[in-house]
Design a protein around this motif. Structure first.
Motif, short mmCIF file in Angstrom:
data_model
loop_
_atom_site.label_atom_id
_atom_site.label_comp_id
_atom_site.label_asym_id
_atom_site.label_seq_id
_atom_site.Cartn_x
_atom_site.Cartn_y
_atom_site.Cartn_z
N UNK A 1 42.55 -26.69 7.26
CA UNK A 1 41.58 -27.11 8.12
C UNK A 1 40.91 -28.60 7.01
N UNK A 2 40.59 -29.53 7.62
CA UNK A 2 39.95 -30.76 7.05
C UNK A 2 38.48 -30.98 7.52
N UNK A 3 37.73 -31.52 6.40
CA UNK A 3 36.32 -32.02 6.71
C UNK A 3 35.94 -33.17 6.41
N UNK A 4 34.76 -33.60 6.94
CA UNK A 4 34.43 -34.93 6.51
C UNK A 4 32.68 -34.74 6.33
N UNK A 5 32.33 -35.29 5.27
CA UNK A 5 30.86 -35.67 4.95
C UNK A 5 30.56 -36.91 4.48
N UNK A 6 29.41 -37.36 4.73
CA UNK A 6 29.26 -38.74 4.11
C UNK A 6 27.63 -38.95 3.68
N UNK A 7 27.34 -39.77 2.90
CA UNK A 7 26.09 -40.31 2.57
C UNK A 7 26.03 -41.59 2.02
N UNK A 8 25.07 -42.10 2.75
CA UNK A 8 24.82 -43.41 2.58
C UNK A 8 23.55 -43.60 1.63
N UNK A 9 23.90 -44.39 0.51
CA UNK A 9 23.11 -44.46 -0.45
C UNK A 9 22.40 -46.05 -0.86
#
Length: 148
Positions: free
Chosen positions: A74-82
């Protein structure tokens, strides 16, 4: 005498054959089989524009390339805008929340980033799999108004 030698040769051949068969059967025992499930992966991203204006969006084409294939990965994504402000989303779904983890259902897909500010913007997207492998991609966009 010849019969004794021939019998000994046959017995030796049978012994060697049984030995080889035993080794083969031992190597096929279920406990000894190792099925590799954990394959590292790379993330390929098509080039994106360097500049973006407020309320403009950029299409980000992404491909996950594993070194091997295990069907249950399984593949996952997360992001953060800095820096700056914007929205990242998968096709036309609801925008992602920063630092939340989202499942990916395909290895090749498109994300859309929409600028909501008039300054430069930077964010990082982490891709991970069910075995803890992780790849990080950073995106930076300059504001079109700042660059003329």
């Amino acid at each position: 005498m010849k019969n004794i030698i021939n019998t000994a040769k046959i017995q030796l051949k049978c012994f060697l054959l049984l030995f080889v068969i035993g080794l083969f059967l031992q190597s096929c025992e279920k406990d000894d089989l190792e099925i590799q499930q954990n394959y590292p992966f790379k993330v390929s991203v098509m080039p994106v524009p360097k500049d973006i204006a407020k309320d403009e969006y950029v299409e980000i084409r992404i491909k996950i390339i594993p070194e091997g294939n295990f069907a249950d990965t399984k593949y996952y994504l997360r992001y953060f805008q800095f820096e700056g402000a914007g929205k990242l989303q998968y096709y036309n779904t609801q925008p992602y929340f920063p630092n939340d983890i989202y499942p990916l259902y395909e290895k090749e897909f498109r994300l859309y980033y929409t600028s909501t500010s008039e300054v430069s913007q930077s964010f990082t997207v982490w891709f991970s799999d069910s075995f803890g492998n992780e790849e990080k991609i950073e995106f930076q966009f300059n504001n079109k108004k700042l660059n003329g």
